[in-house]
Design a protein around this motif. Sequence first.
Motif, PDB file in Angstrom:
ATOM      1  N   VAL A  37      -8.683  -2.715  -7.769  1.00 48.37           N
ATOM      2  CA  VAL A  37      -7.879  -1.523  -7.492  1.00 48.37           C
ATOM      3  C   VAL A  37      -8.062  -0.498  -8.614  1.00 48.37           C
ATOM      4  O   VAL A  37      -8.285   0.684  -8.349  1.00 48.37           O
ATOM      5  N   TYR A  38      -8.007  -0.942  -9.860  1.00 53.13           N
ATOM      6  CA  TYR A  38      -8.197  -0.025 -10.985  1.00 53.13           C
ATOM      7  C   TYR A  38      -9.589   0.609 -10.924  1.00 53.13           C
ATOM      8  O   TYR A  38      -9.732   1.819 -11.092  1.00 53.13           O
ATOM      9  N   ARG A  39     -10.604  -0.208 -10.670  1.00 46.97           N
ATOM     10  CA  ARG A  39     -11.972   0.323 -10.600  1.00 46.97           C
ATOM     11  C   ARG A  39     -12.112   1.329  -9.455  1.00 46.97           C
ATOM     12  O   ARG A  39     -12.780   2.345  -9.593  1.00 46.97           O
ATOM     13  N   GLU A  63      -2.947   6.553  -1.383  1.00 46.86           N
ATOM     14  CA  GLU A  63      -3.073   6.659   0.071  1.00 46.86           C
ATOM     15  C   GLU A  63      -4.535   6.563   0.491  1.00 46.86           C
ATOM     16  O   GLU A  63      -4.842   5.970   1.520  1.00 46.86           O
ATOM     17  N   ALA A  64      -5.440   7.121  -0.305  1.00 42.00           N
ATOM     18  CA  ALA A  64      -6.871   7.007  -0.008  1.00 42.00           C
ATOM     19  C   ALA A  64      -7.300   5.540  -0.043  1.00 42.00           C
ATOM     20  O   ALA A  64      -8.062   5.093   0.820  1.00 42.00           O
ATOM     21  N   LEU A  65      -6.795   4.788  -1.027  1.00 42.86           N
ATOM     22  CA  LEU A  65      -7.115   3.349  -1.087  1.00 42.86           C
ATOM     23  C   LEU A  65      -6.584   2.624   0.136  1.00 42.86           C
ATOM     24  O   LEU A  65      -7.268   1.778   0.708  1.00 42.86           O
ATOM     25  N   ARG A  66      -5.372   2.940   0.519  1.00 40.64           N
ATOM     26  CA  ARG A  66      -4.780   2.282   1.692  1.00 40.64           C
ATOM     27  C   ARG A  66      -5.577   2.615   2.957  1.00 40.64           C
ATOM     28  O   ARG A  66      -5.741   1.769   3.823  1.00 40.64           O
ATOM     29  N   GLY A  72      -6.816  -4.811   2.472  1.00 43.95           N
ATOM     30  CA  GLY A  72      -7.084  -5.324   1.150  1.00 43.95           C
ATOM     31  C   GLY A  72      -6.192  -4.847   0.034  1.00 43.95           C
ATOM     32  O   GLY A  72      -6.448  -5.134  -1.119  1.00 43.95           O
ATOM     33  N   VAL A  73      -5.139  -4.102   0.331  1.00 46.00           N
ATOM     34  CA  VAL A  73      -4.269  -3.618  -0.740  1.00 46.00           C
ATOM     35  C   VAL A  73      -2.807  -4.012  -0.513  1.00 46.00           C
ATOM     36  O   VAL A  73      -1.904  -3.295  -0.878  1.00 46.00           O
ATOM     37  N   LYS A  74      -2.609  -5.168   0.062  1.00 41.87           N
ATOM     38  CA  LYS A  74      -1.241  -5.655   0.242  1.00 41.87           C
ATOM     39  C   LYS A  74      -0.579  -5.790  -1.124  1.00 41.87           C
ATOM     40  O   LYS A  74      -1.137  -6.375  -2.038  1.00 41.87           O
TER      41      LYS A  74
END
Length: 107
Positions: A37-39, A63-66, A72-74
């Motif tokens: 997530v950090y990367r 939001e972009a990550l979600r 994969g971001v639970k």
Amino acid sequence: MSTITQAGLPGLDLPHQDVRSPITEQFHAFDAGHPWVYRALEQLVVQRLAAGVTRVDMKALFEALRYRHPHGVKGLNNNYTALYARRLLADHPEWASAIAVRRRRSP
């Protein structure tokens, strides 16, 4: 007459998360378990700055990550945005003018 506490109410006891832990402790546990997530946030900042953006909104990055990783971001909690922003700035002080952070209220 018995008193019902919040801990005893249905749906409020979350076995997967210790609700008594401070946000910082929860963040460190999440970050340790999800180093990608950090990367990914780092890459998103680089992409946004390369595109000419002068201010980066951490909530928009979340939001972009979600959107990109819906399964994969639970556990990616919006309470972590400021902590990730501070970590990014610690590693990349040159981004200080692009990522805004407020003064912390708690240690």
